[in-house]
Scaffold this active site. Structure first.
Site, PDB file in Angstrom:
ATOM      1  N   GLN A 117       1.017  -1.158   0.037  1.00  0.00           N
ATOM      2  CA  GLN A 117       0.363  -0.270   0.391  1.00  0.00           C
ATOM      3  C   GLN A 117       0.761   1.722   0.286  1.00  0.00           C
ATOM      4  OE1 GLN A 117      -2.141   1.510   3.409  1.00  0.00           O
ATOM      5  NE2 GLN A 117      -4.014   0.435   2.787  1.00  0.00           N
ATOM      6  N   GLU A 235      -9.423  -2.820   4.646  1.00  0.00           N
ATOM      7  CA  GLU A 235      -8.024  -3.062   6.022  1.00  0.00           C
ATOM      8  C   GLU A 235      -8.268  -3.391   6.968  1.00  0.00           C
ATOM      9  OE1 GLU A 235      -4.346  -0.787   6.596  1.00  0.00           O
ATOM     10  OE2 GLU A 235      -5.679   0.124   5.396  1.00  0.00           O
TER      11      GLU A 235
END
Length: 389
Positions: A117, A235
């Site tokens: 990410q 997430e």
């Protein structure tokens, strides 16, 4: 035997019979070991319990997803590589083109392609919509410049899923796009960051005139903010069930430590252990609820912040208590020959200091819960729009 019991037994047998063995110490060998395991899972049809079958997943119902997470955590086998499967994949499935899904999803799940990410920046952490990494369009490419920080697995990544500013500098959430960047492209630099444990769990990423095909943008230009919501929700939700299964085992090991230290005769120690037992059960039930919400609605919603906050505070307090049990041995690190259990509890204590910072600080999670779950007035200190982390 019910079909659910048969599924559990079959999964347990597979994980036992194909266990990859002890983790290699050499980093290169360890990465190859993890990739080989993920390929074994994928090729046998045991990867991606919640993923659609068309992308290589198992498409399990709610009950079997719970069973899968319990058995997987108990087997002590390697987890997914990078942050792609739990964060980027749901976003790609929801917003990607058919060509993008075909190109990226199966290699990600099999471990052939590692994803990391690229959201946070040195000057834009919790206020993610203030990010300043720019992507200037030139024909069929974007030219990307900027810096990202606190990036897990970026040092081994093949793909960076990133947020960039394609709109004017003051456009905030209305000028953000979601790009997939080749981590090996010219102009991409990655530098590991060491934390309190002495290990490098995070990295910072430098992007210097990196050229990215427009075809590798997910969603519309300047329309990346809804995708951010999807990514961050998943997430926070992704860890709910597997963390519950993991800490079921860790708590059992903490009880064993208390026995070894002769501390279980103390009623205060027993009270703390009972409290942890209750909280692990709550964690498991919360994880089950999160999975049910995703299956029913497609998104975990803002309530995923509740699970995230609960988990991070729990794991910090658990390791703090472990060090109390160790007494003076709690100052000995992993490399000290006198360390108890090779210093694993001390390492865990140091590692979890960052738990209330990563994936959105505890303060941001509390604001999200207050405003979006409980409906309380907005925090006047934070920006009116655009706060995602």
């Amino acid at each position: 035997m019910s079909s659910a019991d048969e599924f559990r037994a079959g999964l347990r047998a597979f994980l036992t019979d194909h266990h990859p063995g002890r983790r290699p110490k050499d980093p290169v060998a360890r990465l190859a070991w993890r990739k080989a395991w993920l390929a074994t899972l994928f090729d046998a049809g045991y990867a991606g319990p919640g993923w659609p079958r068309e992308y290589g997943g198992m498409d399990l119902d709610f009950a079997r997803q719970v069973i899968y997470q319990e058995e997987y955590a108990g087997a002590r086998v390697p987890g997914p590589l990078g942050t792609g499967p739990g964060i980027a994949a749901p976003t790609l499935i929801a917003y990607g083109t058919p060509e993008q899904k075909e190109r990226f999803l199966r290699p990600m799940l099999r471990g052939d392609s590692v994803w990391a990410q690229g959201y946070s920046e040195p000057e834009a952490g919790s206020d993610l919509s203030a990010l300043s990494t720019t992507a200037r369009r030139e024909g069929d490419e974007y030219v990307v410049n900027g810096q990202k920080v606190w990036n897990s697995s970026a040092d081994i990544a093949d793909v960076l899923f990133t947020l960039v500013r394609t709109g004017p500098p003051d456009s905030r959430q209305d000028g953000i796009s979601y790009l997939l960047i080749d981590a090996h492209a010219p102009g991409v630099g990655v530098r590991p960051l060491r934390d309190l444990t002495g290990d490098a769990h995070f990295c910072e990423i430098f992007l210097d005139d990196v050229r990215v095909p427009v075809a590798d943008r997910i969603g519309p230009e300047n329309g990346g903010w809804p995708l951010v919501r999807t990514s961050l929700g998943h997430e926070r939700a992704a860890g709910a069930m597997n963390q519950a299964a993991l800490y079921r085992r860790v708590l059992d090991e903490l009880v064993e430590l208390a026995h070894e230290r002769g501390a279980t005769a103390d009623p205060l120690v027993r009270d703390r252990l009972a409290d942890f037992e209750i909280r692990v059960t709550i964690m498991r039930l919360t994880g089950m609820r999160t999975i049910a919400d995703i299956m029913a609605k497609g998104e975990p919603g803002p309530a995923s912040s509740t699970a995230r906050l609960f988990i991070v505070t729990f794991e910090q307090e658990l390791h703090e208590f472990a060090l109390e049990l160790l007494g003076a041995y709690g100052i000995l690190g992993r490399h000290d020959p006198h360390a108890v259990q090779r210093g694993r509890w001390v390492w865990g204590f140091l590692r979890t200091r960052a738990s209330t910072i990563g994936a959105g600080t505890a303060e941001i999670q509390r604001n999200t819960i207050a405003e979006q779950v409980l409906g309380l007035p907005r925090d006047p200190v934070t920006p009116t729009t655009g706060r995602a982390r």
